[in-house]
Every structure is written in C-alpha cells, then in structure tokens.
Design a protein around this motif. Structure first.
Motif, short mmCIF file in Angstrom:
data_model
loop_
_atom_site.label_atom_id
_atom_site.label_comp_id
_atom_site.label_asym_id
_atom_site.label_seq_id
_atom_site.Cartn_x
_atom_site.Cartn_y
_atom_site.Cartn_z
N TYR A 180 33.35 24.83 -40.61
CA TYR A 180 33.99 24.19 -41.80
C TYR A 180 33.27 23.47 -43.05
CZ TYR A 180 33.75 20.56 -38.31
OH TYR A 180 33.05 19.64 -37.28
N ASN A 181 32.04 22.80 -42.45
CA ASN A 181 31.29 21.99 -43.57
C ASN A 181 30.47 23.31 -44.22
OD1 ASN A 181 31.97 19.75 -42.58
ND2 ASN A 181 30.09 18.95 -41.76
N VAL B 19 32.60 24.85 -46.85
CA VAL B 19 32.60 23.94 -47.96
C VAL B 19 31.56 23.86 -48.89
CG1 VAL B 19 32.93 21.39 -48.75
CG2 VAL B 19 34.55 22.36 -46.99
N LYS C 232 34.83 11.90 -46.67
CA LYS C 232 34.79 13.09 -46.66
C LYS C 232 35.89 13.80 -47.47
CE LYS C 232 34.66 15.43 -42.51
NZ LYS C 232 34.99 15.50 -40.99
N LEU D 195 35.39 16.45 -50.48
CA LEU D 195 36.24 17.59 -50.52
C LEU D 195 36.96 17.88 -51.75
CD1 LEU D 195 37.25 20.39 -48.89
CD2 LEU D 195 38.96 18.98 -47.90
#
Length: 301
Positions: free
Chosen positions: A23-24, A27, A278, A282
């Motif tokens: 997921y990181n 992004v 975070k 995001l």
C-alpha cells in the motif's frame, strides 16, 4: 470456495504484500506520477508524461528498490517486531526468511534492470540507493539523529530521481521537498516512540531511548513549528492553486497532533500520532491535483 492450497497461497501472498508494504509503494507510485505532471513537468501534456517509457522505468525501479528495502528492514527487525508488532509478525512469518531474502535480491536486480533502460547514471543512482537502504536497515537505524535523518532522506530520494530526470530546478520544488522532509522526520521520531519497548530490549540507541520521551516530544514540537516556514512560503510566494486547502488543513492537523502529543503516555497514543502524519502525507499526495484543478476537470468533463 477456495481450496486449502489456494487459501495457503493467498495467505502467503498477503504476507509478502505486508512485508513489502504494498500500500505504501502504491502511494509512492501515484505520488511520483502526480508530482511529475503537476510540479516537475507542468509544461508537458499529461498524456506525454503518462506514456513516457523512461518515467515508467524510473517508477518501476523505485518501487522494486523500496520493496526490497522493506524486506531487508523486516529481516533485520524480526526480533524487535516480535515485541512491538506481534500480530503483524505472525502474518509476516508465513513467508520464510529464505523466500524473503530471495525476493530481496530479485527485486534489487529488477530495479537495476529497469534503471538500465533509462541510462547508466540511473543504474549508478539506484545501485547507491539500494546500498543505502541496506546500510540503513543494518546499521544506521540503531543510532539517534543519524538514523532519523537518513530515513527521511531515503523516503524523498525517489522523488529526487524524477527531479533529476526532468531537470527542473525551480525553487518551489525545494520548498515542497522541505515540507515533506519535515513531516517524514516527525513520522520517523513518532515511530521510535511507538517502538520504544522493542528498541530498549534490543539496545537500539534511538532518540527516545537515549534522551527520553520528553526530549522527543520537544523535538517533535520544534519540527512541527518548522513546517510553518515552507507552508507560509508556499501560501504566499508561490502559485499552488487550490492546494492551499491542504496546507491550511495540515496546520489544523498539526495543532491536533501537538495537543495529543503532550497528553501521550501509551503506545496507542503514538499510533494515533503516527496515523495523523500518514494522513497528512496521503492527503498531500492526493491534493497535488489541486495545483491545476482546471486541467483535471477538463479531462473529466
């Protein structure tokens, strides 16, 4: 219904996905493309940026190197994570250490191969980046200050690769990078506070371990105040379109962050603080499109 073999395969897949923090990486990939379109190469048509094979190879090289970095970091932190993240560690252990190391070397090899499509200099750049990711995980992260600084630098280097590719040396890019560097530095220090139990047990000399929680909180307070410098510059000296909503929102989020910070005493509080930072990162990635909202709307409508 899945068979037992299929379920086992899916569990291993999600385990590896957890280790590389897919997921990181997703992004970061989105952030690299949005940064390229709206900040580094705003003069180029969106289609030309999206279909640029060199940019794609740089993004793939970045994703592979970072995935490898997460694997080697997990490898060296396996004992510490048993204390700090027992549930996540149980999932990660579904994939053997041998498989992780094999994946690590394969991903690093792929990163260099992708970089070789662009240029020899890109190969050298990513080779050094891969080495630094390993050296940070193996040695540097155990020491106060230098570990935090190197971690923050390694987090923004992927954008530096794109920055070099487009050769855009506008001052606004450095101001954006400074804001991101400060937020990531705060996140790294909060992670040290969150993981203090495991760091103490395994003799990691992080800032909270060496200087205590109170000093760490004062450092976080100073870093949060320093973010006001790039925010003020971006709001007053540069054209950021509707992205000013994000920067005002960041100020509010950091005020909430500081209120919770000085009332924090347990790990759960530091987890909340980590999530706030975070969320800022995001939201910052998503809000890049607000720099030229008209371009987005014209593509949709």
């Amino acid at each position: 219904m899945f068979t037992r073999k299929q379920k086992h395969f899916l569990l291993k897949f999600f385990s590896l996905f957890s280790v590389v923090r897919g997921y990181n990486i997703l992004v970061i990939v989105v952030a690299q493309y949005l940064t390229s379109i709206y900040i580094l190469a705003p003069q180029l048509p969106v289609k030309k940026v999206l279909l640029d094979p060199n940019l794609l190879m740089l993004v793939l090289a970045t994703a592979s190197a970072i995935a490898g970095g997460y694997i080697i970091n997990s490898f060296y932190d396996s004992e510490k994570d048993l204390i700090n993240r027992p549930r996540k560690t149980m999932l990660d252990k579904l994939v053997s250490q041998r498989t992780k190391l094999t994946s690590y070397f394969v991903l690093n090899f792929l990163s260099v191969i992708f970089a070789s499509y662009v240029s020899f200099r890109a190969v050298v750049f990513f080779s050094i980046y891969i080495f630094m990711l390993w050296f940070y995980s193996h040695k540097l992260k155990k020491y106060p200050f230098i570990g935090n600084i190197v971690a923050a630098i390694l987090a923004i280097i992927p954008f530096f690769a794109i920055f070099i590719y487009y050769r855009n040396f506008a001052l606004v890019i450095f101001v954006h990078a400074t804001f991101l560097f400060l937020i990531i530095s705060m996140r790294e220090l909060v992670k040290d506070l969150e993981n203090i139990k495991g760091d103490l047990a395994l003799n990691y000399r992080t800032i909270p371990v060496v200087y205590g929680e109170k000093v760490s909180k004062w450092m976080l307070t100073i870093l949060s105040l320093l973010t006001l410098i790039p925010i003020t510059l971006l709001l007053t000296k540069f054209e950021t379109g509707y992205m000013y909503y994000f920067f005002y929102g960041s100020i509010l989020a950091l005020i909430v962050f500081l209120i919770i910070l000085w009332r924090s005493a347990k790990k759960v509080h530091y987890v909340v603080l980590h999530n706030i930072l975070k969320l800022i990162i995001l939201a910052g990635v998503i809000s890049i499109v607000l720099i030229e909202l008209e371009v987005v709307l014209s593509k949709i409508l």
